[in-house]
Design a protein around this motif. Structure first.
Motif, PDB file in Angstrom:
ATOM      1  N   LEU A   1       0.845  -1.200   0.000  1.00 45.65           N
ATOM      2  CA  LEU A   1       0.000   0.000   0.000  1.00 45.65           C
ATOM      3  C   LEU A   1       0.878   1.248   0.000  1.00 45.65           C
ATOM      4  O   LEU A   1       0.637   2.180  -0.776  1.00 45.65           O
ATOM      5  CB  LEU A   1      -0.939   0.007   1.203  1.00 45.65           C
ATOM      6  N   CYS A   2       1.888   1.274   0.849  1.00 46.54           N
ATOM      7  CA  CYS A   2       2.800   2.432   0.890  1.00 46.54           C
ATOM      8  C   CYS A   2       3.455   2.663  -0.469  1.00 46.54           C
ATOM      9  O   CYS A   2       3.551   3.800  -0.937  1.00 46.54           O
ATOM     10  CB  CYS A   2       3.873   2.226   1.956  1.00 46.54           C
ATOM     11  N   ARG A   3       3.904   1.586  -1.110  1.00 44.18           N
ATOM     12  CA  ARG A   3       4.532   1.711  -2.438  1.00 44.18           C
ATOM     13  C   ARG A   3       3.541   2.285  -3.460  1.00 44.18           C
ATOM     14  O   ARG A   3       3.888   3.156  -4.264  1.00 44.18           O
ATOM     15  CB  ARG A   3       5.050   0.360  -2.910  1.00 44.18           C
ATOM     16  N   ALA A   4       2.306   1.786  -3.428  1.00 47.70           N
ATOM     17  CA  ALA A   4       1.288   2.269  -4.367  1.00 47.70           C
ATOM     18  C   ALA A   4       0.959   3.740  -4.116  1.00 47.70           C
ATOM     19  O   ALA A   4       0.787   4.514  -5.067  1.00 47.70           O
ATOM     20  CB  ALA A   4       0.021   1.416  -4.255  1.00 47.70           C
ATOM     21  N   LEU A   5       0.889   4.142  -2.856  1.00 45.79           N
ATOM     22  CA  LEU A   5       0.610   5.544  -2.527  1.00 45.79           C
ATOM     23  C   LEU A   5       1.741   6.449  -2.999  1.00 45.79           C
ATOM     24  O   LEU A   5       1.507   7.518  -3.574  1.00 45.79           O
ATOM     25  CB  LEU A   5       0.392   5.703  -1.018  1.00 45.79           C
ATOM     26  N   ARG A   6       2.980   6.035  -2.760  1.00 45.83           N
ATOM     27  CA  ARG A   6       4.136   6.851  -3.155  1.00 45.83           C
ATOM     28  C   ARG A   6       4.271   6.938  -4.675  1.00 45.83           C
ATOM     29  O   ARG A   6       4.824   7.898  -5.195  1.00 45.83           O
ATOM     30  CB  ARG A   6       5.424   6.302  -2.540  1.00 45.83           C
ATOM     31  N   ALA A   7       3.763   5.928  -5.395  1.00 46.50           N
ATOM     32  CA  ALA A   7       3.845   5.919  -6.853  1.00 46.50           C
ATOM     33  C   ALA A   7       2.783   6.801  -7.512  1.00 46.50           C
ATOM     34  O   ALA A   7       2.898   7.128  -8.688  1.00 46.50           O
ATOM     35  CB  ALA A   7       3.719   4.488  -7.379  1.00 46.50           C
ATOM     36  N   ASP A   8       1.761   7.189  -6.762  1.00 40.72           N
ATOM     37  CA  ASP A   8       0.674   8.015  -7.298  1.00 40.72           C
ATOM     38  C   ASP A   8       0.980   9.482  -7.005  1.00 40.72           C
ATOM     39  O   ASP A   8       1.032   9.885  -5.849  1.00 40.72           O
ATOM     40  CB  ASP A   8      -0.649   7.612  -6.636  1.00 40.72           C
ATOM     41  N   PRO A   9       1.159  10.311  -8.047  1.00 38.31           N
ATOM     42  CA  PRO A   9       1.520  11.717  -7.826  1.00 38.31           C
ATOM     43  C   PRO A   9       0.506  12.483  -6.974  1.00 38.31           C
ATOM     44  O   PRO A   9       0.887  13.413  -6.260  1.00 38.31           O
ATOM     45  CB  PRO A   9       1.593  12.312  -9.230  1.00 38.31           C
ATOM     46  N   ASP A  10      -0.757  12.106  -7.011  1.00 41.55           N
ATOM     47  CA  ASP A  10      -1.780  12.793  -6.225  1.00 41.55           C
ATOM     48  C   ASP A  10      -1.767  12.384  -4.753  1.00 41.55           C
ATOM     49  O   ASP A  10      -2.308  13.093  -3.903  1.00 41.55           O
ATOM     50  CB  ASP A  10      -3.183  12.529  -6.796  1.00 41.55           C
ATOM     51  N   LEU A  11      -1.162  11.257  -4.445  1.00 44.65           N
ATOM     52  CA  LEU A  11      -1.182  10.728  -3.076  1.00 44.65           C
ATOM     53  C   LEU A  11       0.208  10.647  -2.437  1.00 44.65           C
ATOM     54  O   LEU A  11       0.321  10.401  -1.242  1.00 44.65           O
ATOM     55  CB  LEU A  11      -1.809   9.328  -3.070  1.00 44.65           C
ATOM     56  N   ALA A  12       1.234  10.867  -3.207  1.00 48.21           N
ATOM     57  CA  ALA A  12       2.611  10.631  -2.771  1.00 48.21           C
ATOM     58  C   ALA A  12       3.036  11.442  -1.551  1.00 48.21           C
ATOM     59  O   ALA A  12       3.888  11.009  -0.787  1.00 48.21           O
ATOM     60  CB  ALA A  12       3.575  10.893  -3.931  1.00 48.21           C
ATOM     61  N   LYS A  13       2.446  12.581  -1.345  1.00 50.09           N
ATOM     62  CA  LYS A  13       2.871  13.459  -0.245  1.00 50.09           C
ATOM     63  C   LYS A  13       2.081  13.247   1.052  1.00 50.09           C
ATOM     64  O   LYS A  13       2.365  13.876   2.058  1.00 50.09           O
ATOM     65  CB  LYS A  13       2.758  14.918  -0.672  1.00 50.09           C
ATOM     66  N   ILE A  14       1.091  12.351   1.031  1.00 45.60           N
ATOM     67  CA  ILE A  14       0.314  12.086   2.250  1.00 45.60           C
ATOM     68  C   ILE A  14       1.215  11.345   3.243  1.00 45.60           C
ATOM     69  O   ILE A  14       1.790  10.312   2.913  1.00 45.60           O
ATOM     70  CB  ILE A  14      -0.938  11.237   1.945  1.00 45.60           C
ATOM     71  N   PRO A  15       1.347  11.859   4.466  1.00 45.98           N
ATOM     72  CA  PRO A  15       2.150  11.147   5.460  1.00 45.98           C
ATOM     73  C   PRO A  15       1.508   9.819   5.842  1.00 45.98           C
ATOM     74  O   PRO A  15       0.284   9.690   5.868  1.00 45.98           O
ATOM     75  CB  PRO A  15       2.193  12.097   6.656  1.00 45.98           C
ATOM     76  N   ILE A  16       2.374   8.845   6.131  1.00 49.84           N
ATOM     77  CA  ILE A  16       1.914   7.496   6.462  1.00 49.84           C
ATOM     78  C   ILE A  16       2.551   7.034   7.771  1.00 49.84           C
ATOM     79  O   ILE A  16       3.760   7.168   7.958  1.00 49.84           O
ATOM     80  CB  ILE A  16       2.290   6.494   5.350  1.00 49.84           C
ATOM     81  N   ILE A  17       1.711   6.496   8.637  1.00 47.03           N
ATOM     82  CA  ILE A  17       2.186   5.788   9.824  1.00 47.03           C
ATOM     83  C   ILE A  17       1.916   4.307   9.576  1.00 47.03           C
ATOM     84  O   ILE A  17       0.783   3.905   9.334  1.00 47.03           O
ATOM     85  CB  ILE A  17       1.461   6.238  11.112  1.00 47.03           C
ATOM     86  N   LEU A  18       2.966   3.515   9.603  1.00 48.47           N
ATOM     87  CA  LEU A  18       2.845   2.066   9.478  1.00 48.47           C
ATOM     88  C   LEU A  18       2.909   1.504  10.888  1.00 48.47           C
ATOM     89  O   LEU A  18       3.811   1.844  11.651  1.00 48.47           O
ATOM     90  CB  LEU A  18       4.003   1.529   8.632  1.00 48.47           C
ATOM     91  N   TRP A  19       1.913   0.690  11.247  1.00 48.99           N
ATOM     92  CA  TRP A  19       1.970   0.073  12.574  1.00 48.99           C
ATOM     93  C   TRP A  19       1.867  -1.425  12.436  1.00 48.99           C
ATOM     94  O   TRP A  19       1.270  -1.941  11.497  1.00 48.99           O
ATOM     95  CB  TRP A  19       0.970   0.665  13.532  1.00 48.99           C
ATOM     96  N   THR A  20       2.513  -2.117  13.356  1.00 52.42           N
ATOM     97  CA  THR A  20       2.594  -3.559  13.225  1.00 52.42           C
ATOM     98  C   THR A  20       2.652  -4.238  14.583  1.00 52.42           C
ATOM     99  O   THR A  20       3.179  -3.683  15.540  1.00 52.42           O
ATOM    100  CB  THR A  20       3.831  -3.971  12.393  1.00 52.42           C
TER     101      THR A  20
END
Length: 136
Positions: free
Chosen positions: A73-92
């Protein structure tokens, strides 16, 4: 997918992604009660669709999920120019948490190990969202 609106019309929007339904609902409700507007998804594919539709201020995603995991999901978001700048918190809940090193660290801003204290999550969200973030 559910939406947990905030009582404030100017609330920042979060996209919360986790395949554990009860935890997803509990976190979303708690965050919405603290002035976040929260959309939820139980897998990465649905989360990507929701991100495109809602353009949230922050995405919080689990690492291990069916269909599309958190890193994909993170890779797909970063690859989309419209979504690439949205900050992401990954939790596990993984016993060996990811380290924010090298190229992997470019996919997300924070990596938190579950269980996460509510105040800790909100503090990270506040930092990443900036002045839009509510105070608890």
């Amino acid at each position: 997918m559910n939406h947990y609106p905030s009582t404030s019309p100017d609330s920042p929007t979060l996209l919360l992604v986790d395949d554990e339904a009860s935890a997803l609902e509990a976190w979303a409700l708690l965050l919405s009660l603290h002035e976040f507007s929260v959309h939820t998804a139980s897998d990465g594919n649905r989360a990507l669709q929701l991100a495109k539709a809602t353009c949230p201020h922050l995405i919080i995603t689990d690492l291990m999920m069916p269909i599309m995991d958190g890193l994909a999901l993170c890779r797909a978001l970063r690859a989309d120019p419209d979504l690439a700048k949205i900050p992401i918190i990954l939790w596990t809940a993984a016993t060996r948490p990811l380290k924010e090193k090298g190229a992997l660290g470019l996919l997300f801003e924070r990596c938190l190990t579950k269980p996460v204290a509510f105040e800790t999550l909100v503090e990270h969200a506040r930092t990443l969202i900036g002045p839009l973030a509510p105070r608890i």
